[in-house]
Design an enzyme around this catalytic site. Structure first.
Site, PDB file in Angstrom:
ATOM      1  N   HIS A  14       0.828  -1.211   0.000  1.00 15.24           N
ATOM      2  CA  HIS A  14       0.000   0.000   0.000  1.00 15.24           C
ATOM      3  C   HIS A  14       0.865   1.265   0.000  1.00 15.24           C
ATOM      4  CE1 HIS A  14      -3.951   1.998   1.209  1.00 15.24           C
ATOM      5  NE2 HIS A  14      -3.066   2.981   1.190  1.00 15.24           N
ATOM      6  N   HIS A  16       1.269   5.015  -2.596  1.00 16.28           N
ATOM      7  CA  HIS A  16       0.724   5.755  -3.743  1.00 16.28           C
ATOM      8  C   HIS A  16       1.864   6.419  -4.481  1.00 16.28           C
ATOM      9  CE1 HIS A  16      -3.474   5.584  -2.198  1.00 16.28           C
ATOM     10  NE2 HIS A  16      -2.838   5.476  -1.055  1.00 16.28           N
ATOM     11  N   HIS A 194      -9.715   1.622  -0.272  1.00 16.70           N
ATOM     12  CA  HIS A 194      -9.530   2.284   1.024  1.00 16.70           C
ATOM     13  C   HIS A 194     -10.855   2.271   1.785  1.00 16.70           C
ATOM     14  CE1 HIS A 194      -5.871   3.722  -0.796  1.00 16.70           C
ATOM     15  NE2 HIS A 194      -5.555   4.487   0.233  1.00 16.70           N
ATOM     16  N   GLU A 197     -10.774   3.916   7.490  1.00 15.91           N
ATOM     17  CA  GLU A 197      -9.666   4.790   7.880  1.00 15.91           C
ATOM     18  C   GLU A 197     -10.281   6.079   8.443  1.00 15.91           C
ATOM     19  OE1 GLU A 197      -7.614   6.529   4.578  1.00 15.91           O
ATOM     20  OE2 GLU A 197      -5.963   7.290   5.777  1.00 15.91           O
ATOM     21  N   ASP A 275       2.233   4.117   2.867  1.00 13.84           N
ATOM     22  CA  ASP A 275       1.151   4.935   2.297  1.00 13.84           C
ATOM     23  C   ASP A 275       1.703   6.080   1.445  1.00 13.84           C
ATOM     24  OD1 ASP A 275      -1.493   5.464   1.779  1.00 13.84           O
ATOM     25  OD2 ASP A 275      -1.998   6.228   3.758  1.00 13.84           O
ATOM     26  N   ASP A 276       2.059   7.198   2.053  1.00 11.07           N
ATOM     27  CA  ASP A 276       2.593   8.359   1.314  1.00 11.07           C
ATOM     28  C   ASP A 276       3.806   8.888   2.067  1.00 11.07           C
ATOM     29  OD1 ASP A 276       0.266   8.731  -0.658  1.00 11.07           O
ATOM     30  OD2 ASP A 276      -0.744   8.781   1.286  1.00 11.07           O
TER      31      ASP A 276
HETATM   32 ZN   LIG Z   1      -3.564   5.045   0.896  1.00 11.83          ZN
END
Ligand SMILES: [Zn+2]
Length: 328
Positions: A14, A16, A194, A197, A275-276
């Site tokens: 996961h 991006h 997603h 969250e 994630d990021d």
């Molecule tokens: Zn994400």
């Protein structure tokens, strides 16, 4: 003695692509493309400036706005794979969003070929295997999502292994996106979305009841619903857990309240992810280290998480066997 995290083979499911561009790289690409960036995009410490989820999405869009060509996609993919390999990641799946590319005039094929060149180079140079999950953007709505799924299905490539959805969870329902996900699933792509969250367990129910998903992006708020936890375990649905992201976005206030251990104790499948990275000041390597420092996991448990992540990856079986033999 603390286990050596750098020696553990890591798997990221996961991340991006548009969310992994560090400020220095954003500046370099923007300069090359003669684009002036918004003055308030970065803080004085040279990190992205944002204060809440909507501002985060805005900064994320602004960073990806500097991209103008397949070459730019090649560069960001290559940098991401190179940095990941340096901290022991041997396989990663990254979400890429044709909608972001389209907004700046880059065609699907150009975007894809840029990523493919980077994946080939990075595997040859660093041994890391990269794969792509074509991602639609939830807040752009179900019709744009279906178009993204059609692009993925009409342009098959061995490195495109999945279909996913990110964006603002407050808008639309998961069920609204069933046509896009069903199309991708029927074409053999693995599916993830997603959920759980920003919104609670009801969004996870919405996803697993209406979409052909075998994984959930985040899903951490499933812990609020014991029945849902039982169903996730029973159906073998894997959660792509990103603790650093959850803390940065204040889904949980601190490490002690983050439910990673409760999810593991419930027998639910997980992977550990960044994630990021530049937005949340994390990396997959740091997430593995945090699992030791803040969740008390042992190196053998981290290896088990890496093995689980390979099993839940959307790669072909031969690639998975190759990866499993490298985890040990
Ligand atoms: Zn994400």
């Amino acid at each position: 003695m603390q286990p050596e995290v750098k020696d553990i083979a890591k798997i990221e499911l996961h991340g991006h692509l548009e969310g992994c561009i560090y400020p220095q790289l954003v500046r370099r690409i923007a300069k090359r493309n003669d684009i002036s960036l918004k003055a308030d995009l970065f803080t004085s410490e040279d990190t992205f400036a944002w204060n809440n989820f909507v501002e985060f999405l805005g900064a994320y869009d602004e960073a990806s706005f500097c991209l103008r060509s397949g070459q730019d996609y090649e560069e960001i993919t290559y940098e991401y794979l190179k940095q990941s390999a340096a901290e022991g990641v041997i396989y990663l799946e990254t979400f890429i969003s044709p909608d972001h590319a389209k907004d700046v005039g880059i065609g699907y094929e150009d975007m894809l070929q840029g990523c493919v060149r980077a994946i080939d180079r990075a595997e040859a140079e660093f041994g890391i295997v990269g794969r792509l999950i074509i991602s639609c953007v939830r807040h752009l709505g179900p019709e744009r999502a279906l178009k993204v799924a059609e692009l993925a299905v009409q342009n098959p490539h061995p490195y495109v292994v999945g279909f996913g959805m990110g964006g603002n969870e407050m808008m639309f329902t998961q069920a609204d996106f069933a046509p896009a996900f069903d199309l991708a699933h029927q074409a053999g792509l693995g599916c993830t979305t997603h959920a759980g969250e920003i919104v609670g367990p009801e969004s996870v129910w919405d996803a697993i009841d209406n979409l052909p998903v075998t994984r959930i992006g985040h899903g951490v708020r499933s812990v609020e619903d014991p029945q849902l936890m039982g169903v996730l375990k029973e159906r073998g649905i894997a959660l792509e857990v990103c603790p650093g992201s959850n803390l940065a976005l204040e889904v949980f206030p601190d490490w002690a309240s983050h439910p990673l251990n409760r999810i593991l104790d419930a027998g639910i499948r997980v992977s550990l992810n960044a994630d990021d990275p530049p937005f949340f000041a994390t990396t997959t390597g740091k997430e593995y280290q945090n699992a030791i420092d803040h969740f008390g996991l042992l190196s053998e448990q981290l290896r088990a998480i890496s093995r689980m992540a390979v099993e839940d990856a959307f790669a072909d079986e031969q690639t998975k066997l190759r990866l499993l033999s490298r985890i040990g």
